[in-house]
Motif scaffolding. Structure first.
Motif, short mmCIF file in Angstrom:
data_model
loop_
_atom_site.label_atom_id
_atom_site.label_comp_id
_atom_site.label_asym_id
_atom_site.label_seq_id
_atom_site.Cartn_x
_atom_site.Cartn_y
_atom_site.Cartn_z
N LYS B 143 -12.62 -124.73 18.56
CA LYS B 143 -12.79 -124.10 19.87
C LYS B 143 -11.45 -123.54 20.36
N GLN B 144 -10.40 -124.32 20.17
CA GLN B 144 -9.06 -123.86 20.55
C GLN B 144 -8.66 -122.64 19.72
N ARG B 146 -10.60 -120.44 18.38
CA ARG B 146 -11.32 -119.27 18.90
C ARG B 146 -10.66 -118.75 20.17
N LYS B 147 -10.32 -119.68 21.03
CA LYS B 147 -9.72 -119.30 22.31
C LYS B 147 -8.42 -118.54 22.07
N ARG B 150 -9.03 -115.12 20.78
CA ARG B 150 -9.51 -114.18 21.80
C ARG B 150 -8.37 -113.60 22.62
N GLN B 151 -7.32 -114.42 22.74
CA GLN B 151 -6.17 -113.95 23.53
C GLN B 151 -5.16 -113.20 22.68
N HIS B 156 -2.50 -120.24 16.35
CA HIS B 156 -3.42 -121.35 16.63
C HIS B 156 -2.79 -122.72 16.79
#
Lengths: 163, 163
Positions: B143-144, B146-147, B150-151, B156
Motif C-alpha cells: 500500500k505504501q 502504491r502511495k 502515485r506521488q 519506496h
DNA sequence: TTGACAAGTTAAGCAATCCTAACTATATTA
DNA sequence: TAATATAGTTAGGATTGCTTAACTTGTCAA
C-alpha cells in the motif's frame, strides 16, 4: 466506412485479435489456418470473426487474402496481450504456478479483470520482485510455506520437520 | 431420474446456483424474483435456468413453488462460493482493491480460475496475512509502495519525499 | 499450362442465453 | 370468499458463437 472504436469487444473477439497479434509477430501477417489452430476452432469460425473485426476497423480483411491488424487493431490487441502477460506473470512468478497452467488461466482471466485490478496486480508483482532483489523474497518464502504445508507441517518459519 | 453430477456447469448456471445459495441463507428457500434481481436478468431467464438446474439434480424445482438446493446443489454452490471468496479476499486484503470492485471482479474471475490457481491464491493470501501478524506486513508495505508511486516517487523504501 | 491439394468461404443449422409480451397461478385483502 | 396485485410460466424470437458439408480460390509442381 471504417469505424474506429465501435464498442467493447466480446471475449471471443478479443481472443481472435490476440491470436492474430501473436501470430503476426514480425511478418505482420497471420493466416486463417493458424488462427483456427491456435484457438482450437473450425476455419469458418475464423472467417466469421475476421469479418466482424474488419467491420470494427481492427483488421484489414480481404477474402482469400492475408490478415493484418490496423493501427487501432494493434493498439487494442496490445492492450489485451498486456493484460494477459500481467496476469500470467503474477501466476508464475508470485504464485509459482506451472507456466502452461498459468498460460491457460490467463487466457480466461484476461477477460474477467478490469483496469483497477490489473493495475494493482502489475504493481504488486513488480513490488514483490523488487523487494525480492533487496533481501526478503516473498515469492520464495511462499514457496517454502507451500512446501512445509504439503509435508503436514504447521509452522512454516522453522525449517526442522514439524512438531 | 435425478442424475447427480452430470457435467461441468456453464458460467451462467454457476451464477444462478451461487445466487440461490446466497439468497437462501438460513431460510433455505430462494424466490425467483430475487434471483432475477440479484443477477440482473428477466424473470423468464430464471425459470429456464431453474429447469436446467433441476434436470441436473442441483435444485428442487416445482412450478410456482419455492426453490431449494439439493444436497449436491449445496455442495456445488459452496464450491463456487468458496472460489469467489478466495478471489475476493485476495483482491481486497492483498491488492487493496475497493470491496465493491473486488466483488464484481470475483464474480467474473471465479469462472476462469481452476483449482491449481485457486489453491495457491488461498495459500498466498493466508501466508501474507500470517506473516503480516508476525511483523512484516506485505499488504501494508505494498500500500505504501502504491502511495509512493502515485506521488511520482521511485524509491519506496525511504519515507522522505523523493530525491 | 494445368491439375491437384491446401486454404478459405458460404450455407445451413444447432445450442446457449437472453429478451418481451401475454398468460396463469398464488396469495392477500377487503 | 372473491377481486386484485404479485410472482412465475409459456411462447416466440434475437444474438452470439460454434459446427459440418460443400463449394471456391489460389498456388505449386509436373
Amino acid at each position: 466506412m471504417v469505424q474506429t472504436r465501435s464498442q467493447k469487444l466480446s471475449a471471443s473477439l478479443e481472443d481472435y485479435l490476440e491470436a492474430i497479434f501473436n501470430l503476426a509477430g514480425e511478418s505482420n501477417v497471420a493466416r486463417s489456418k493458424d488462427i483456427a489452430k491456435l484457438l482450437g476452432v473450425a476455419k469458418p469460425s475464423v472467417t466469421g470473426a475476421l469479418k466482424l473485426l474488419a467491420k470494427k476497423g481492427l483488421v484489414n480483411y480481404r477474402p482469400y487474402g492475408y490478415v493484418t491488424l490496423t493501427d487501432s487493431g494493434v493498439a487494442e490487441a496490445a492492450r489485451v496481450a498486456r493484460k494477459h502477460n500481467i496476469i500470467k506473470s503474477f501466476f508464475v512468478n508470485i504464485l509459482g504456478v506451472d507456466a502452461k497452467v498459468a498460460q491457460e488461466a490467463a487466457c480466461k482471466a484476461e477477460h474477467a479483470l478490469g483496469p483497477a485490478i490489473i493495475s494493482r496486480l502489475l504493481d504488486f508483482t513488480d513490488f514483490i520482485t523488487r523487494t525480492g532483489r533487496n533481501g526478503y523474497d516473498v515469492a520464495d518464502e511462499f514457496k517454502q510455506f507451500r512446501k512445509g504445508k504439503r509435508q503436514g507441517g504447521s509452522k512454516h518459519k522453522s525449517k526442522q520437520p514439524g512438531k
